[in-house]
Design a protein around this motif. Structure first.
Motif, PDB file in Angstrom:
ATOM      1  N   GLY A 268      63.427  65.346 -68.410  1.00 33.86           N
ATOM      2  CA  GLY A 268      62.671  65.955 -69.090  1.00 33.86           C
ATOM      3  C   GLY A 268      62.965  65.437 -70.442  1.00 33.86           C
ATOM      4  N   ALA A 269      64.686  64.999 -70.364  1.00 31.21           N
ATOM      5  CA  ALA A 269      64.478  64.276 -71.523  1.00 31.21           C
ATOM      6  C   ALA A 269      63.813  63.617 -72.295  1.00 31.21           C
ATOM      7  CB  ALA A 269      66.019  64.043 -70.922  1.00 31.21           C
ATOM      8  N   LEU A 270      63.190  62.421 -70.675  1.00 30.19           N
ATOM      9  CA  LEU A 270      62.831  61.350 -71.617  1.00 30.19           C
ATOM     10  C   LEU A 270      61.202  61.969 -71.798  1.00 30.19           C
ATOM     11  CD1 LEU A 270      63.754  58.693 -69.191  1.00 30.19           C
ATOM     12  CD2 LEU A 270      64.840  58.635 -70.931  1.00 30.19           C
ATOM     13  N   VAL A 271      60.846  62.529 -70.944  1.00 29.33           N
ATOM     14  CA  VAL A 271      59.572  63.056 -71.378  1.00 29.33           C
ATOM     15  C   VAL A 271      59.392  63.799 -73.516  1.00 29.33           C
ATOM     16  CG1 VAL A 271      57.487  64.992 -71.262  1.00 29.33           C
ATOM     17  CG2 VAL A 271      58.387  63.898 -69.386  1.00 29.33           C
ATOM     18  N   ALA A 272      60.692  64.319 -73.525  1.00 31.34           N
ATOM     19  CA  ALA A 272      61.012  65.243 -74.966  1.00 31.34           C
ATOM     20  C   ALA A 272      60.511  63.578 -75.801  1.00 31.34           C
ATOM     21  CB  ALA A 272      62.070  66.289 -74.617  1.00 31.34           C
ATOM     22  N   ALA A 273      60.991  62.401 -75.830  1.00 33.05           N
ATOM     23  CA  ALA A 273      61.993  61.650 -76.567  1.00 33.05           C
ATOM     24  C   ALA A 273      60.233  61.324 -76.282  1.00 33.05           C
ATOM     25  CB  ALA A 273      62.537  60.934 -76.450  1.00 33.05           C
ATOM     26  N   LEU A 274      59.469  61.816 -76.023  1.00 35.36           N
ATOM     27  CA  LEU A 274      58.035  60.114 -76.128  1.00 35.36           C
ATOM     28  C   LEU A 274      57.451  60.684 -76.848  1.00 35.36           C
ATOM     29  CD1 LEU A 274      57.028  57.966 -74.186  1.00 35.36           C
ATOM     30  CD2 LEU A 274      55.473  59.636 -72.926  1.00 35.36           C
ATOM     31  N   PRO A 275      57.303  61.450 -77.356  1.00 34.28           N
ATOM     32  CA  PRO A 275      55.856  61.362 -78.338  1.00 34.28           C
ATOM     33  C   PRO A 275      56.958  60.252 -80.041  1.00 34.28           C
ATOM     34  CG  PRO A 275      56.299  64.020 -77.810  1.00 34.28           C
ATOM     35  CD  PRO A 275      57.056  62.860 -76.984  1.00 34.28           C
ATOM     36  N   PRO A 276      58.128  60.889 -80.693  1.00 37.05           N
ATOM     37  CA  PRO A 276      58.668  60.463 -81.634  1.00 37.05           C
ATOM     38  C   PRO A 276      58.551  59.017 -81.373  1.00 37.05           C
ATOM     39  CG  PRO A 276      60.103  62.139 -80.725  1.00 37.05           C
ATOM     40  CD  PRO A 276      58.829  62.633 -79.393  1.00 37.05           C
ATOM     41  N   VAL A 277      58.952  58.378 -79.942  1.00 36.41           N
ATOM     42  CA  VAL A 277      58.569  57.039 -79.671  1.00 36.41           C
ATOM     43  C   VAL A 277      57.327  56.267 -80.595  1.00 36.41           C
ATOM     44  CG1 VAL A 277      59.091  54.767 -77.980  1.00 36.41           C
ATOM     45  CG2 VAL A 277      60.789  57.455 -78.145  1.00 36.41           C
ATOM     46  N   VAL A 278      56.357  57.189 -79.291  1.00 32.14           N
ATOM     47  CA  VAL A 278      55.569  56.760 -79.757  1.00 32.14           C
ATOM     48  C   VAL A 278      54.782  56.962 -81.138  1.00 32.14           C
ATOM     49  CG1 VAL A 278      52.917  57.316 -79.367  1.00 32.14           C
ATOM     50  CG2 VAL A 278      53.922  56.961 -77.588  1.00 32.14           C
ATOM     51  N   ILE A 279      55.268  57.785 -81.915  1.00 29.07           N
ATOM     52  CA  ILE A 279      54.770  57.579 -82.993  1.00 29.07           C
ATOM     53  C   ILE A 279      55.311  56.683 -84.136  1.00 29.07           C
ATOM     54  CG2 ILE A 279      54.774  59.295 -85.417  1.00 29.07           C
ATOM     55  CD1 ILE A 279      54.789  61.738 -83.343  1.00 29.07           C
ATOM     56  N   TYR A 280      56.804  56.476 -83.994  1.00 26.38           N
ATOM     57  CA  TYR A 280      57.404  55.788 -84.736  1.00 26.38           C
ATOM     58  C   TYR A 280      56.888  54.165 -83.755  1.00 26.38           C
ATOM     59  CZ  TYR A 280      61.179  58.163 -86.116  1.00 26.38           C
ATOM     60  OH  TYR A 280      62.074  59.124 -87.237  1.00 26.38           O
ATOM     61  N   ALA A 281      56.888  53.649 -82.843  1.00 18.45           N
ATOM     62  CA  ALA A 281      55.919  52.446 -82.467  1.00 18.45           C
ATOM     63  C   ALA A 281      55.022  51.931 -83.619  1.00 18.45           C
ATOM     64  CB  ALA A 281      55.547  52.385 -80.651  1.00 18.45           C
ATOM     65  N   PHE A 282      54.135  52.843 -83.686  1.00 22.19           N
ATOM     66  CA  PHE A 282      52.995  53.160 -84.010  1.00 22.19           C
ATOM     67  C   PHE A 282      52.633  52.897 -85.737  1.00 22.19           C
ATOM     68  CE2 PHE A 282      51.215  53.903 -80.103  1.00 22.19           C
ATOM     69  CZ  PHE A 282      49.835  53.268 -80.221  1.00 22.19           C
ATOM     70  N   LEU A 283      53.476  53.442 -86.390  1.00 21.04           N
ATOM     71  CA  LEU A 283      54.107  53.821 -87.736  1.00 21.04           C
ATOM     72  C   LEU A 283      55.086  53.307 -88.451  1.00 21.04           C
ATOM     73  CD1 LEU A 283      52.526  57.601 -87.745  1.00 21.04           C
ATOM     74  CD2 LEU A 283      50.952  55.299 -88.097  1.00 21.04           C
TER      75      LEU A 283
END
Length: 298
Positions: A268-283
């Motif tokens: 659950g913690a990894l799934v919750a952390a996924l959206p910020p990681v994706v946004i930071y990776a692209f922007l």
């Protein structure tokens, strides 16, 4: 004597160049070693979380073998989390809260920053500094008076109460970033616009927002990250599961007294952390540019 001196000069230059190359080589080597060590330190926790999320309950509790290795990998923790209706509710609450908070934060921050950076008035500089200083006040001090306010409005145990208080964490810093960007825009642009008969709102919409787009993106990323990952406020203001965001929902439902569902907690913690990681990776480039401008301008 002059011939000797002329012959020694190139040798001295070559020796100096060699020393500089050697120093640069050692500096690069030290930098790379430091980066590798830092990467290992920062990547070890999420890697361990990922490894643990692939284990069953029996393997997690087992004392046999290395905890950094998986003997029988399984996705049952992820399926149990993702297809759990309560977890889906947590995710929905986090999305709603984040969207509203980001929108509210950007509207307030852009308007406030534009007024403080361009519409000069008595005390504007002091007020701009005060806006940033409020960001330094920790949420562990703010949640006590805010609890009284939210309770007085009847918004406890509601996502709308969180939407109301989250901007206290996001607006000050986002406003400071936007002040730096708006201040860096040449004054000749708004002076020319005023001469052409443009209003302040037209200047903001047609000149400042397009030019300051990297700063706006940086502020948006910051507001998204803070509102998505907030923990103190939802812990204090929400106790019913159907109103919990993802950050506290996973912990509150998967920890029962001294029993921890470690596999599902990590998943659950990894799934919750996924959206910020994706946004930071692209922007990431926009985020760094916005923080740099906000820190050096104004």
């Amino acid at each position: 004597m002059s011939a000797t001196t002329a012959g020694e000069a190139p040798k001295g230059i070559y020796h100096l160049a060699g020393s500089l190359r050697k120093e640069r080589r050692w500096a690069l080597l030290t930098a790379y070693i430091s980066l590798v060590i830092a990467a290992i330190i920062f990547m070890a926790p999420p890697f361990y979380m990922f490894i643990t999320s692939l284990k069953g309950s029996g393997e997690i509790a087992s004392q046999i073998g290395s905890p950094w290795l998986v003997r029988d990998p399984t996705l049952e923790n992820y399926t149990a989390i993702i297809f759990n209706p309560l977890f889906q509710r947590f995710m929905f609450n986090s999305i709603v809260i984040t969207l509203f908070v980001v929108a509210l934060t950007m509207v307030i921050s852009i308007l406030a920053a534009f007024a403080l950076a361009r519409m000069r008035f008595f005390g504007s500089q002091v007020l701009a500094t005060g806006v940033f200083l409020t960001y330094l006040v920790p949420d562990t001090l703010l949640f006590i008076p805010l609890y009284q306010i939210v309770g007085g409005l009847g918004l406890l145990n509601s996502i709308w109460g969180l939407i109301l208080v989250y901007p206290t964490l996001t607006v000050p810093f986002c406003t400071w970033i936007m002040i730096g960007y708006f201040t860096s825009i040449p004054k000749e642009l708004d002076e020319a616009a005023l001469i052409d008969g443009a209003s302040w709102s037209q200047m903001l919409l047609r000149i400042f927002i397009p030019v300051a787009l990297p700063g706006i993106i940086a502020a948006t990323i910051f507001a998204f990250t803070v509102s998505w990952a907030a923990f103190v406020y939802p812990t204090a203001f929400v106790t019913t599961p159907d109103q919990m965001p993802l950050t506290i929902g996973v912990v509150s439902q998967l920890v029962r007294a001294d029993t921890f569902a470690w596999g599902q907690i990590m998943a659950g913690a990894l799934v919750a952390a996924l959206p910020p990681v994706v946004i930071y990776a692209f922007l990431m480039d926009y985020y760094i540019a916005g923080l740099t401008a906000g820190a050096t301008k104004g």
